[in-house]
Motif scaffolding. Structure first.
Motif, PDB file in Angstrom:
ATOM      1  N   ASN A   3       2.332  29.051  16.110  1.00  0.00           N
ATOM      2  CA  ASN A   3       2.589  27.833  16.642  1.00  0.00           C
ATOM      3  C   ASN A   3       3.721  27.783  17.475  1.00  0.00           C
ATOM      4  O   ASN A   3       5.037  28.268  16.944  1.00  0.00           O
ATOM      5  CB  ASN A   3       2.788  26.445  15.559  1.00  0.00           C
ATOM      6  CG  ASN A   3       1.673  26.377  14.775  1.00  0.00           C
ATOM      7  OD1 ASN A   3       0.684  26.636  15.229  1.00  0.00           O
ATOM      8  ND2 ASN A   3       1.680  25.980  13.595  1.00  0.00           N
ATOM      9  N   ILE A   4       3.860  27.440  18.797  1.00  0.00           N
ATOM     10  CA  ILE A   4       4.869  27.735  19.997  1.00  0.00           C
ATOM     11  C   ILE A   4       5.188  26.654  20.365  1.00  0.00           C
ATOM     12  O   ILE A   4       4.475  25.785  20.965  1.00  0.00           O
ATOM     13  CB  ILE A   4       4.336  28.800  20.799  1.00  0.00           C
ATOM     14  CG1 ILE A   4       3.944  29.962  20.121  1.00  0.00           C
ATOM     15  CG2 ILE A   4       5.574  28.888  21.613  1.00  0.00           C
ATOM     16  CD1 ILE A   4       3.197  30.886  20.875  1.00  0.00           C
ATOM     17  N   VAL A   5       6.580  26.203  20.457  1.00  0.00           N
ATOM     18  CA  VAL A   5       6.991  25.099  21.304  1.00  0.00           C
ATOM     19  C   VAL A   5       7.845  25.519  22.451  1.00  0.00           C
ATOM     20  O   VAL A   5       8.641  26.491  22.477  1.00  0.00           O
ATOM     21  CB  VAL A   5       7.839  24.020  20.289  1.00  0.00           C
ATOM     22  CG1 VAL A   5       8.754  22.912  21.212  1.00  0.00           C
ATOM     23  CG2 VAL A   5       7.279  23.744  19.218  1.00  0.00           C
ATOM     24  N   ILE A   6       7.427  24.951  23.673  1.00  0.00           N
ATOM     25  CA  ILE A   6       8.099  25.426  24.835  1.00  0.00           C
ATOM     26  C   ILE A   6       8.686  24.029  25.706  1.00  0.00           C
ATOM     27  O   ILE A   6       7.785  23.378  25.758  1.00  0.00           O
ATOM     28  CB  ILE A   6       7.142  26.025  25.767  1.00  0.00           C
ATOM     29  CG1 ILE A   6       6.250  27.271  24.944  1.00  0.00           C
ATOM     30  CG2 ILE A   6       7.721  26.593  27.018  1.00  0.00           C
ATOM     31  CD1 ILE A   6       5.188  27.601  25.762  1.00  0.00           C
ATOM     32  N   THR A   7       9.914  24.294  26.141  1.00  0.00           N
ATOM     33  CA  THR A   7      10.296  23.165  26.951  1.00  0.00           C
ATOM     34  C   THR A   7      10.218  23.514  28.327  1.00  0.00           C
ATOM     35  O   THR A   7      10.178  24.776  28.771  1.00  0.00           O
ATOM     36  CB  THR A   7      11.630  22.456  26.426  1.00  0.00           C
ATOM     37  OG1 THR A   7      12.495  23.890  26.976  1.00  0.00           O
ATOM     38  CG2 THR A   7      11.828  22.373  25.131  1.00  0.00           C
TER      39      THR A   7
END
Length: 226
Positions: A3-7
């Motif tokens: 699970n990856i969060v990228i801004t």
């Protein structure tokens, strides 16, 4: 699968990162003030919504999404950035503040919001600049941008020390010039030696495996100066 969060995903490196992780079968949350490019791309296993890293309500929205849908975050890539190119004598205080709000304070706030969901073997990757590395060649006009990126480097080192026992790991990539829309807007006509796609490939690999070998490290990612 992670699970990856990228801004900062509406264009450039951030957009390419979402594409790479989607193609690799990972689940991504793509965050940007302009969510349309990602939404229109239709990447698999990807969620996106408008997000301003300087807004408390938007930060809360991210926490609520993770709590409801994922429960955990394996990788956080703080890629969003604000760059203004102006002589120091002409740059406005609001532009200086905006640089720190996005490049430092926003990163700190989003990291705080997501840390409760990150496991011991999680990885926070902060995207900085060679301009923020002490002793590197500096460019006139980037007093706000480069100094804020320098602050991000120090913040990363401090967080790595603070969380070294319980995790996650924190590392910072100091990028050289990359051919992105942001760079072209600030320096029209400048020819960067690396494409957004190439740099995204490096960052994606480092985000997945770099924490096995590094914590609290400044990795200079540049084949030239800057």
């Amino acid at each position: 699968m992670k699970n990856i969060v990228i801004t900062g995903t509406s264009r450039g490196i951030g957009y390419e990162l979402v594409k790479l992780f989607s193609e690799g079968g990972h689940t991504t949350l793509a965050l940007s003030r302009n969510a349309e490019p990602i939404a229109q791309a239709g990447f698999k296993n990807c969620t996106c919504f408008p997000f301003d890293i300087t807004k408390d309500d938007d930060l809360k929205k991210v926490s609520e999404f993770v709590k409801k849908n994922w429960e955990s975050v394996d990788v956080l890539i703080n890629n969003s950035g604000f760059l203004v190119n102006a002589p120091f004598s002409e740059i406005s205080l609001s532009e200086f503040k905006r640089s720190y709000d996005v490049n430092v304070f926003g990163v700190a706030a989003l990291t705080q919001a997501l840390l409760p969901f990150m496991p011991e073997n999680g990885h926070v990757v902060n995207i900085s600049s060679m301009g923020g590395v002490q002793g590197s060649v500096k460019f006139p006009g980037l007093s706000a941008y480069s100094s804020s990126k320098g602050a991000l480097i120090t913040l990363t080192e401090l967080l790595a020390e603070e969380y070294k026992a319980a995790g996650p790991s924190f590392n910072v990539l100091a990028l050289g010039a990359v051919d992105t829309e942001m760079l072209q807007e600030a320096f029209p006509g400048y020819q960067a030696p690396v494409s957004a796609q190439e740099m995204a490939g490096y960052i994606a690999r480092f985000a997945m495996d770099g924490h096995q070998f590094h914590n609290g490290k400044i990795i200079q990612v540049s084949s030239s100066t800057p």
